[in-house]
Design a protein around this motif. Structure first.
Motif, PDB file in Angstrom:
ATOM      1  N   LYS A  16       7.827   0.096 -17.673  1.00 42.89           N
ATOM      2  CA  LYS A  16       6.729   0.728 -18.409  1.00 42.89           C
ATOM      3  C   LYS A  16       6.797   2.244 -18.254  1.00 42.89           C
ATOM      4  O   LYS A  16       7.206   2.775 -17.215  1.00 42.89           O
ATOM      5  N   PRO A  17       6.386   3.001 -19.297  1.00 41.09           N
ATOM      6  CA  PRO A  17       6.476   4.460 -19.254  1.00 41.09           C
ATOM      7  C   PRO A  17       5.505   5.067 -18.256  1.00 41.09           C
ATOM      8  O   PRO A  17       4.434   4.522 -17.986  1.00 41.09           O
ATOM      9  N   LYS A  18       5.895   6.207 -17.701  1.00 44.34           N
ATOM     10  CA  LYS A  18       5.048   6.937 -16.752  1.00 44.34           C
ATOM     11  C   LYS A  18       4.159   7.933 -17.487  1.00 44.34           C
ATOM     12  O   LYS A  18       4.565   8.546 -18.474  1.00 44.34           O
ATOM     13  N   SER A  19       2.955   8.115 -16.987  1.00 44.95           N
ATOM     14  CA  SER A  19       2.029   9.052 -17.602  1.00 44.95           C
ATOM     15  C   SER A  19       2.387  10.481 -17.222  1.00 44.95           C
ATOM     16  O   SER A  19       2.700  10.774 -16.073  1.00 44.95           O
ATOM     17  N   LYS A  20       2.316  11.402 -18.210  1.00 45.07           N
ATOM     18  CA  LYS A  20       2.582  12.821 -17.946  1.00 45.07           C
ATOM     19  C   LYS A  20       1.281  13.595 -17.732  1.00 45.07           C
ATOM     20  O   LYS A  20       1.293  14.744 -17.330  1.00 45.07           O
ATOM     21  N   ASP A  21       0.161  12.977 -18.026  1.00 43.86           N
ATOM     22  CA  ASP A  21      -1.137  13.599 -17.826  1.00 43.86           C
ATOM     23  C   ASP A  21      -1.573  13.426 -16.378  1.00 43.86           C
ATOM     24  O   ASP A  21      -1.610  12.302 -15.874  1.00 43.86           O
ATOM     25  N   PRO A  22      -1.919  14.534 -15.661  1.00 43.73           N
ATOM     26  CA  PRO A  22      -2.305  14.422 -14.244  1.00 43.73           C
ATOM     27  C   PRO A  22      -3.467  13.457 -14.025  1.00 43.73           C
ATOM     28  O   PRO A  22      -3.480  12.706 -13.047  1.00 43.73           O
ATOM     29  N   LEU A  23      -4.477  13.462 -14.929  1.00 49.89           N
ATOM     30  CA  LEU A  23      -5.593  12.531 -14.767  1.00 49.89           C
ATOM     31  C   LEU A  23      -5.148  11.105 -15.015  1.00 49.89           C
ATOM     32  O   LEU A  23      -5.541  10.183 -14.308  1.00 49.89           O
ATOM     33  N   GLY A  24      -4.278  10.960 -16.015  1.00 46.97           N
ATOM     34  CA  GLY A  24      -3.743   9.632 -16.300  1.00 46.97           C
ATOM     35  C   GLY A  24      -2.842   9.148 -15.191  1.00 46.97           C
ATOM     36  O   GLY A  24      -2.756   7.951 -14.906  1.00 46.97           O
ATOM     37  N   ALA A  25      -2.156  10.092 -14.515  1.00 44.51           N
ATOM     38  CA  ALA A  25      -1.256   9.725 -13.419  1.00 44.51           C
ATOM     39  C   ALA A  25      -2.026   9.116 -12.255  1.00 44.51           C
ATOM     40  O   ALA A  25      -1.548   8.199 -11.590  1.00 44.51           O
ATOM     41  N   ASP A  26      -3.239   9.648 -11.992  1.00 40.56           N
ATOM     42  CA  ASP A  26      -4.060   9.087 -10.916  1.00 40.56           C
ATOM     43  C   ASP A  26      -4.419   7.635 -11.205  1.00 40.56           C
ATOM     44  O   ASP A  26      -4.365   6.763 -10.341  1.00 40.56           O
ATOM     45  N   LYS A  27      -4.825   7.377 -12.459  1.00 44.31           N
ATOM     46  CA  LYS A  27      -5.150   6.014 -12.847  1.00 44.31           C
ATOM     47  C   LYS A  27      -3.910   5.129 -12.783  1.00 44.31           C
ATOM     48  O   LYS A  27      -3.981   3.959 -12.425  1.00 44.31           O
ATOM     49  N   GLN A  28      -2.769   5.731 -13.140  1.00 46.81           N
ATOM     50  CA  GLN A  28      -1.533   4.951 -13.135  1.00 46.81           C
ATOM     51  C   GLN A  28      -1.116   4.603 -11.717  1.00 46.81           C
ATOM     52  O   GLN A  28      -0.548   3.540 -11.472  1.00 46.81           O
ATOM     53  N   ASP A  29      -1.408   5.498 -10.744  1.00 44.88           N
ATOM     54  CA  ASP A  29      -1.108   5.200  -9.343  1.00 44.88           C
ATOM     55  C   ASP A  29      -1.841   3.936  -8.908  1.00 44.88           C
ATOM     56  O   ASP A  29      -1.263   3.056  -8.265  1.00 44.88           O
ATOM     57  N   ILE A  30      -3.133   3.849  -9.265  1.00 47.58           N
ATOM     58  CA  ILE A  30      -3.919   2.664  -8.926  1.00 47.58           C
ATOM     59  C   ILE A  30      -3.356   1.445  -9.649  1.00 47.58           C
ATOM     60  O   ILE A  30      -3.195   0.368  -9.067  1.00 47.58           O
ATOM     61  N   SER A  31      -3.044   1.634 -10.930  1.00 49.02           N
ATOM     62  CA  SER A  31      -2.491   0.539 -11.727  1.00 49.02           C
ATOM     63  C   SER A  31      -1.177   0.045 -11.135  1.00 49.02           C
ATOM     64  O   SER A  31      -0.955  -1.165 -11.012  1.00 49.02           O
ATOM     65  N   ASP A  32      -0.285   0.978 -10.756  1.00 49.99           N
ATOM     66  CA  ASP A  32       1.014   0.602 -10.185  1.00 49.99           C
ATOM     67  C   ASP A  32       0.847  -0.175  -8.890  1.00 49.99           C
ATOM     68  O   ASP A  32       1.549  -1.166  -8.647  1.00 49.99           O
ATOM     69  N   LYS A  33      -0.093   0.269  -8.054  1.00 52.37           N
ATOM     70  CA  LYS A  33      -0.311  -0.407  -6.778  1.00 52.37           C
ATOM     71  C   LYS A  33      -0.847  -1.820  -6.991  1.00 52.37           C
ATOM     72  O   LYS A  33      -0.412  -2.766  -6.327  1.00 52.37           O
ATOM     73  N   LEU A  34      -1.784  -1.957  -7.932  1.00 48.34           N
ATOM     74  CA  LEU A  34      -2.368  -3.277  -8.182  1.00 48.34           C
ATOM     75  C   LEU A  34      -1.348  -4.228  -8.819  1.00 48.34           C
ATOM     76  O   LEU A  34      -1.283  -5.411  -8.468  1.00 48.34           O
ATOM     77  N   ILE A  35      -0.534  -3.703  -9.734  1.00 50.58           N
ATOM     78  CA  ILE A  35       0.510  -4.531 -10.357  1.00 50.58           C
ATOM     79  C   ILE A  35       1.499  -4.995  -9.301  1.00 50.58           C
ATOM     80  O   ILE A  35       1.902  -6.153  -9.263  1.00 50.58           O
ATOM     81  N   SER A  36       1.903  -4.062  -8.417  1.00 50.81           N
ATOM     82  CA  SER A  36       2.827  -4.407  -7.346  1.00 50.81           C
ATOM     83  C   SER A  36       2.220  -5.451  -6.418  1.00 50.81           C
ATOM     84  O   SER A  36       2.896  -6.390  -5.984  1.00 50.81           O
ATOM     85  N   LEU A  37       0.919  -5.306  -6.136  1.00 51.48           N
ATOM     86  CA  LEU A  37       0.234  -6.253  -5.259  1.00 51.48           C
ATOM     87  C   LEU A  37       0.217  -7.649  -5.874  1.00 51.48           C
ATOM     88  O   LEU A  37       0.568  -8.641  -5.216  1.00 51.48           O
ATOM     89  N   PHE A  38      -0.175  -7.730  -7.144  1.00 57.00           N
ATOM     90  CA  PHE A  38      -0.274  -9.040  -7.782  1.00 57.00           C
ATOM     91  C   PHE A  38       1.102  -9.627  -8.102  1.00 57.00           C
ATOM     92  O   PHE A  38       1.251 -10.848  -8.162  1.00 57.00           O
ATOM     93  N   TYR A  39       2.103  -8.761  -8.278  1.00 55.14           N
ATOM     94  CA  TYR A  39       3.471  -9.256  -8.425  1.00 55.14           C
ATOM     95  C   TYR A  39       3.895  -9.997  -7.161  1.00 55.14           C
ATOM     96  O   TYR A  39       4.562 -11.028  -7.221  1.00 55.14           O
ATOM     97  N   GLY A  40       3.462  -9.466  -6.009  1.00 54.68           N
ATOM     98  CA  GLY A  40       3.826 -10.079  -4.735  1.00 54.68           C
ATOM     99  C   GLY A  40       3.199 -11.439  -4.500  1.00 54.68           C
ATOM    100  O   GLY A  40       3.672 -12.198  -3.654  1.00 54.68           O
ATOM    101  N   VAL A  41       2.133 -11.753  -5.240  1.00 51.59           N
ATOM    102  CA  VAL A  41       1.466 -13.050  -5.046  1.00 51.59           C
ATOM    103  C   VAL A  41       1.545 -13.949  -6.274  1.00 51.59           C
ATOM    104  O   VAL A  41       1.315 -15.160  -6.166  1.00 51.59           O
ATOM    105  N   LEU A  42       1.865 -13.377  -7.435  1.00 48.10           N
ATOM    106  CA  LEU A  42       1.851 -14.167  -8.671  1.00 48.10           C
ATOM    107  C   LEU A  42       2.900 -15.276  -8.671  1.00 48.10           C
ATOM    108  O   LEU A  42       2.575 -16.459  -8.823  1.00 48.10           O
ATOM    109  N   THR A  43       4.165 -14.889  -8.480  1.00 49.71           N
ATOM    110  CA  THR A  43       5.244 -15.887  -8.516  1.00 49.71           C
ATOM    111  C   THR A  43       5.117 -16.922  -7.401  1.00 49.71           C
ATOM    112  O   THR A  43       5.243 -18.123  -7.669  1.00 49.71           O
ATOM    113  N   PRO A  44       4.866 -16.519  -6.133  1.00 46.89           N
ATOM    114  CA  PRO A  44       4.692 -17.537  -5.082  1.00 46.89           C
ATOM    115  C   PRO A  44       3.540 -18.498  -5.343  1.00 46.89           C
ATOM    116  O   PRO A  44       3.604 -19.660  -4.935  1.00 46.89           O
TER     117      PRO A  44
END
Length: 318
Positions: A261-289
């Motif tokens: 997925k594309p990265k945000s170039k907007d600093p405000l959008g980047a903050d939201k994307q940091d949270i989004s990336d962390k949550l996606i990574s977290l649920f990726y770790g539990v989704l398949t198992p």
């Protein structure tokens, strides 16, 4: 002089969702329930593959390994995540961080190889059924499973050994729930080009090669299935590998979604994307198992029968 005055990092602070306290309690409940489902579902699958004599075949041996791997993978990180939701300032020692990275990385790489081994098993079962018992003998499938674990562990040992040799002498805040290796490497106060190259090579070997192997296997499988004259025969043949194919699509599809997925170039959008990336990574770790035992239970008649038998014996012992 400035570098000389910096202290050597002996522990890391896991940021998690500390800047979103309202979300922490909600996600604590969600992740805890998911983790319990993972332990229960995969634990039951391991039990039935061991106890039921009808499931002592290569396919179910690999499935038991996959379930055990999923339990190990989630246990290496989820308790740390849950503790982080309850602790205002979650810290982890340098050595503890290295161990957690090793286990997570090893389990992820092992699963990639194991899914490739399972694709080969399905290829032999569909494309060469008369020689299946000869090709996939115990002398073959047990070393195949062991080699998956050894390969994953070796790769992880190499990557983590390179990471822990780096100097960490400044910022010690990891913007993640766990010691995710890319988040840790960003904190190193040295050139990490060797680490990046090494991980790139590992990704080709442990992601690219298994995907290619699985793709080729299923091309041969699909070609063989389409040659079966009866519709009932085609349905039965496809049903023997549909569960594995579903797991592969979910596993690699989630990885592709995370990293493509594309990265945000907007600093405000980047903050939201940091949270989004962390949550996606977290649920990726539990989704398949979490989905693996559900998929194999719903799409496999033998597993459903074995689970019902196990439950009836536990609930209504003779």
């Amino acid at each position: 002089m400035e570098e000389a005055n910096q202290s050597i990092v002996t522990e890391f602070v896991l940021l998690g969702l500390s800047d979103q306290p309202r979300l922490e309690k909600t996600f604590f409940v969600l992740i805890l329930l998911t983790y319990l489902v993972i332990l229960l579902g995969n634990g039951v699958l391991i039990l039935v593959t061991i106890l039921d004599s009808h499931l002592r075949t290569p396919m179910y041996f690999f499935l038991g390994n996959l379930s055990f791997l999923d339990i190990c993978y989630t246990t290496s990180s989820i308790p740390l995540v849950l503790d982080g939701f309850l602790t205002p300032r979650k810290t982890i020692s340098f050595s503890g961080c290295a161990v957690q990275m090793f286990l997570s990385f090893a389990m992820g790489a092992t699963e990639c190889v194991l899914l490739g081994m399972m694709a080969f098993d399905r290829y032999v079962a569909i494309c060469n059924p008369l020689r299946y018992s000869v090709i996939m003998s115990k002398a073959a499938y047990v070393p195949m499973a062991i080699s998956s674990w050894v390969a994953g562990g070796t790769n992880s040992l190499v990557q983590i050994s390179l990471a822990v040799q780096l100097p960490f002498c400044g910022d010690n805040v990891i913007n993640h729930f766990t010691c995710e290796i890319l988040a840790v490497l960003k904190l190193a106060c040295a050139d990490i080009s060797i680490n990046v190259i090494s991980m790139g090579v590992a990704n080709v070997i442990f992601l690219g090669v298994p995907v290619l192997f699985i793709l080729v296997s299923y091309i041969f499988i699909l070609t063989t299935i389409l040659r079966i004259p009866s519709a009932e025969g085609r349905r039965k043949a496809f049903s023997t590998c549909s569960a594995h194919l579903t797991v592969v699509v979910i596993f690699y599809g989630t990885i592709l979604f995370m990293y493509a997925k594309p990265k945000s170039k907007d600093p405000l959008g980047a903050d939201k994307q940091d949270i989004s990336d962390k949550l996606i990574s977290l649920f990726y770790g539990v989704l398949t198992p979490m989905l693996n035992p559900i998929i194999y239970s719903l799409r496999n008649k033998d597993v459903k029968i074995a689970v019902k038998k196990l439950v009836s014996q536990e609930c209504f012992p003779r």
